[in-house]
Design an enzyme around this catalytic site. Structure first.
Site, short mmCIF file in Angstrom:
data_model
loop_
_atom_site.label_atom_id
_atom_site.label_comp_id
_atom_site.label_asym_id
_atom_site.label_seq_id
_atom_site.Cartn_x
_atom_site.Cartn_y
_atom_site.Cartn_z
CB ALA A 63 -0.87 -0.01 1.25
N GLY A 102 -1.08 -5.30 -0.77
CA GLY A 102 -2.04 -5.04 -1.84
C GLY A 102 -1.53 -5.54 -3.19
CD GLU A 105 -4.87 -7.83 0.10
OE1 GLU A 105 -4.49 -6.65 0.02
OE2 GLU A 105 -5.62 -8.26 0.99
CD GLU A 125 -1.10 -6.86 4.11
OE1 GLU A 125 -0.51 -7.93 4.37
OE2 GLU A 125 -1.48 -6.55 2.97
#
Ligand code: NAI
Length: 661
Positions: A63, A102, A105, A125
């Protein structure tokens, strides 16, 4: 503004490129760019398949961390992930560098994944105090076995390309040209029915996990950090609920955790580490060449420093007092390299080559061709002084001379050389080839080239460099000395070693201060106290207890007795020590009182913060966050609390007020 996401078409294959330097973070621009392109591609019947790649040195590595503390901006990542997952043509992720958070993901939304062998894939994370927020906890265990997904998500450690292949996280390892191979893979999927998306599949190997054992293990490992256990809860949801319900719970958890105090502390720690030693990067000076480095003294530290250098590719000349000591030092380094091999840090061949680059000797002339020499002999000014005078005499003018002293005056040592500008302190932490911290000690006369060499060494060894001025103990040991003394004072006031240690462990330290002393030995600090305050009267009364333990030969684990008794193999509270404390307490005429764990930690934090403030006021540390980095990376201060200085500002602990005497 141009979009960080672009698309090129060739033969029915769209190649979508994210170009958002430096790490292609999934910031708002990338999210909206991707969403727009998914829409365009879906409505363009010529496109049969899609490759998702990134420009620059890495795939999307997470992120935009700058966005994390703030309210999220639309479009949100789950929307983008869902759009890719449900896109008309198959998408193939082409992964190089790191696909993290992310970034991974996005890959999980694709129909297939291909990665470079050097790629790293992970959901880290928890290391930032939160959990995956765009489906990671739900999709990953539907692609790889649940126990492995739990390990990856609760531990936060990325896996290599090869491991990803064996887990089924990627379909293919690229052999040569990643994008060309990804395009071929995409073409092979074109026109065929898409396999069911991950959300429509069951968790893999769900029966292979023992939730309560995993929880116990994680709780012990987390030491008060909330994110790993929250991640585990999210994984339970993933295994037990429908994927859509699990997704919405994951998002709720992610938002709550991202806004938590621990997440703020961990983000602060992350940024503080990145900006540590900033002043070193602005030095405009060519450092000394580090391909051949000399080390003087091959004991615990010298051998560790030599190992770190060898593992980084340098050749090392290691000087000891005599031939026998040189042989012992050689074996010590060989053992350290072997343990590094066992830990998977280096291959067998790499280990053999590293050891072949080592020369141990008792002839100081062997050092002459080294551009940097690091001294790690006994912590004794006389011994170090002799070494420095000799080095100064034999080493060429351009050679940089460093000391690994823990407490001694670097300016005093440099004054023994003809050119003090070439002298600095390089304070490593034990084990030197493992610990990430390096205090770069800048003497009053240390020159720019010398400092630049310290910085280059830190980079080469992949260590975090923090600059410290000269004072007793520099940043870290100076703070540790004061809080150790405060703990000894609490003994005189009524606390016991195991209570203080338990309070520190409760707070998140891996060990309490008395356990640490037993591990590293009580004799070094004892010798130092005797040197600093030779008479009984001038000694600090609180340290009398430690002195008496040493007088009884209780030097810690190495003598099986110290603050605790280790005779039976495990640590036990020893009534002899309790009695000794009570006797010293009676002499100090203080009435014993009860201490709560909270009060113990408040006292410890307060002296840390006060000393930290003095260190700042005296210009020893360059900024408060450097002090926190030292405590987090060198002294086991729990990372999820950010550091003593961070806590001082965020919790309103006063940094001013009278200094305890
Ligand atoms: P050590 O006692 O394990 O090793 C010292 C080595 O220096 C011995 O092998 C000795 O034979 C050698 N030596 C002594 N005089 C010498 C000379 N004139 N020429 C060549 N070799 C000589 O000590 P340790 O623990 O490795 O400490 C070394 C230095 O590192 C000290 O200044 C210490 O304060 C500092 N340090 C120690 C840390 C630790 O955790 N042990 C952490 C950070 C710094």
């Amino acid at each position: 503004m141009t979009s960080p996401v672009t698309c090129e078409y060739s033969d029915g294959i769209a190649v979508v490129t994210i170009d958002n330097p430096p790490v292609n973070a999934t910031g708002q621009g990338v999210r909206s760019g991707l969403l727009e392109i998914v829409g365009k591609i879906d409505s363009d019947p010529r496109v049969r398949a899609v490759v998702l790649r990134c420009a620059g040195r890495t795939f999307a590595a997470g992120a935009d961390i700058g966005e994390l503390g703030k309210p999220p901006l639309p479009p949100f990542l789950p929307t983008v992930v869902e759009a890719i997952e449900n896109a008309r043509p198959p998408w193939v992720a082409a992964i190089h560098g790191s696909a993290l958070g992310g970034g991974l993901e996005l890959c999980l939304a694709c129909t297939a994944r291909i990665a470079d062998p050097n790629a790293k894939l992970g959901l880290p994370e928890v290391t930032l105090g939160t959990i995956p927020g765009a489906g990671g906890t739900v999709r990953l265990p539907r692609l790889i076995p649940l126990p492995d997904a739990v390990e990856m998500i609760t531990g936060g450690k990325p896996v290599s390309g090869a491991r990803a292949l064996s887990l089924g996280l990627i379909n293919v390892l690229s052999e040569n040209d990643l994008v060309a191979e990804a395009t071929a893979l995409a073409a092979s999927l074109a026109g065929k029915p898409k396999p069911p998306v991950l959300l429509d599949r069951p968790c893999r190997n769900a029966e292979d996990i023992d939730w309560s054992e995993t929880e116990k293990m994680l709780a012990a490992r987390a030491r008060g950090a909330a994110a790993p256990l929250e991640a585990l809860e999210a994984m339970k949801d993933s295994a037990r609920l429908s994927s859509h319900e699990a997704l919405s719970r994951e998002r709720e958890r992610f938002l709550r955790m991202t806004a938590s105090e621990q997440a703020a502390a961990l983000r602060y720690a992350f940024f503080s580490e990145r900006q540590a030693g900033r002043s070193l990067t602005s030095i405009n000076c060519e450092p000394a060449n580090l391909d051949l480095v000399g080390v003087v003294g091959g004991g615990t530290m010298g051998a560790g420093i030599a190992t770190a250098l060898l593992l980084s590719g340098s050749a090392v000349r290691l000087l000891e007092r005599d031939a026998e000591a040189a042989r012992t030092a050689h074996n010590r380094v060989a053992d350290m390299i072997q343990t590094s091999r066992a830990r998977g840090v280096i291959s067998r061949q790499g280990a053999d080559e590293a050891l072949a680059r080592l020369v141990t000797t008792n002839d100081d002339k062997a050092l002459i061709s080294c551009a940097l020499v690091i001294e790690a002999v006994f912590e004794d000014m006389r011994v170090k002084g002799e070494v420095f005078s000799r080095l100064d005499a034999i080493m060429p003018r351009r050679a940089v001379l460093a000391t690994n002293t823990s407490y001694l005056d670097v300016d005093h040592l440099s004054a023994m050389t003809a050119d003090p500008t070439r002298v600095l302190g390089l304070h490593f932490f034990a084990p030197a080839h493992v610990m990430k911290l390096l205090e770069v000690v800048r003497g009053k006369k240390t020159g720019d080239r010398t400092l630049a060499t310290g910085a280059a060494l830190a980079r080469r060894l992949k260590k975090i460099a923090v600059v410290s001025g000269v004072c007793q103990g520099f940043i870290g040991n100076r703070i540790m000395s004061v809080y150790r003394r405060e703990c000894h004072r609490m003994l005189l006031e009524g606390a016991l070693p195991d209570q203080i240690d338990a309070a520190m462990r409760d707070f998140g330290f891996p060990m309490g201060i008395f356990e640490v002393q037993d591990l590293s030995g009580l004799d070094i600090a004892w010798a130092q106290r005797k040197a600093a305050a030779p008479s009984e009267d001038s000694a600090e009364p609180a340290m009398r207890i430690a002195d008496r333990l040493c007088e009884l030969g209780r030097l810690g684990r190495k003598t099986k007795k110290g603050w605790y008794d280790y005779g039976a193999g495990e640590k036990r509270v020893d009534p002899v020590v309790t009695l000794l404390i009570e006797q010293e307490r009676a002499k100090a005429a203080g009435a014993a009182r009860m201490f709560s764990r909270d009060e113990i930690m408040r006292r410890i934090l307060r002296v840390m913060q006060l000393e930290g403030q003095l260190i700042l006021d005296e210009g020893i540390a360059e900024c408060a966050s450097d002090i926190d980095v030292v405590m987090l990376t060198g002294y086991g201060f729990p990372r999820h609390r950010g550091g003593p200085m961070f806590m001082g500002t965020s919790e309103g602990h006063s940094l001013r007020g009278p200094r305890p005497r």
